[in-house]
Design a protein around this motif. Structure first.
Motif, short mmCIF file in Angstrom:
data_model
loop_
_atom_site.label_atom_id
_atom_site.label_comp_id
_atom_site.label_asym_id
_atom_site.label_seq_id
_atom_site.Cartn_x
_atom_site.Cartn_y
_atom_site.Cartn_z
N GLN A 182 104.04 21.38 -8.61
CA GLN A 182 104.05 20.53 -9.81
C GLN A 182 102.72 19.81 -10.00
N ILE A 183 102.13 19.35 -8.92
CA ILE A 183 100.82 18.68 -9.04
C ILE A 183 99.77 19.67 -9.54
N VAL A 184 99.78 20.88 -8.95
CA VAL A 184 98.82 21.90 -9.38
C VAL A 184 99.08 22.31 -10.83
N ARG A 185 100.36 22.39 -11.20
CA ARG A 185 100.73 22.73 -12.58
C ARG A 185 100.23 21.64 -13.54
N ASP A 186 100.32 20.37 -13.11
CA ASP A 186 99.82 19.27 -13.94
C ASP A 186 98.31 19.39 -14.18
N GLY A 193 96.93 22.12 -14.68
CA GLY A 193 96.74 23.27 -15.56
C GLY A 193 96.55 24.59 -14.83
N GLN A 194 96.87 24.64 -13.57
CA GLN A 194 96.66 25.85 -12.77
C GLN A 194 98.00 26.53 -12.46
N GLU A 195 98.58 27.13 -13.47
CA GLU A 195 99.90 27.77 -13.34
C GLU A 195 99.88 28.88 -12.29
N SER A 196 98.81 29.66 -12.23
CA SER A 196 98.72 30.77 -11.29
C SER A 196 98.77 30.29 -9.84
N ILE A 235 101.89 28.90 -4.68
CA ILE A 235 102.46 27.88 -3.78
C ILE A 235 103.97 28.06 -3.68
N GLU A 236 104.62 28.27 -4.83
CA GLU A 236 106.07 28.47 -4.82
C GLU A 236 106.45 29.73 -4.05
#
Length: 129
Positions: free
Chosen positions: A86-90, A92-95, A100-101
């Motif tokens: 979620q932090i990485v997604r915030d 803007g790094q969806e990939s 990570i998931e």
């Protein structure tokens, strides 16, 4: 009423992030990450008390603590992977968040192998020969 404090912190941080995001996006991201870490640290005491209760229940039920600790580690991996993603997604790094998931899921599978093995062995023993 800790949830009121957590939600309040989250709302204040969200407002600050929205204000700062236009001028300093990096600072907004750092504020988001700091808020998430602060909330997590706030909850560590609660998590610890839940773990102690589960350990006491496992001892009373004569359950091997290795299984309980493995399950708690699996839960920890799931929460940490989700938090990190979620932090990485915030940012803007969806990939990267997806990686990570995926890593969390693979580590959970690896950690679950001993438990699955015991369950299969128990079922095989119960089946007639």
């Amino acid at each position: 009423m800790e949830i009121v404090q957590i939600v309040g912190l989250g709302l204040i941080a969200t407002i600050l992030v929205l204000i700062v995001k236009e001028q300093k996006p990096m600072f907004a991201f750092l504020l988001t990450a700091f808020t998430g870490i602060t909330i997590f640290l706030f909850l560590i005491g609660k998590i610890t008390s839940v773990i102690h209760v589960l350990e006491d229940l496992a001892l009373k039920a004569n359950i091997n603590l290795i299984f309980l600790k493995t399950i708690l580690k699996i839960i920890g991996i799931a929460y940490i992977a989700e938090f990190g993603a979620q932090i990485v997604r915030d940012a803007g790094q969806e990939s990267i968040a997806s990686k990570i998931e995926l890593s969390g899921k693979i580590l959970i599978m690896v950690m679950a192998i001993p438990i699955v093995s015991v369950i299969i062995e128990t079922v095989v023993k119960l089946l007639p020969a």
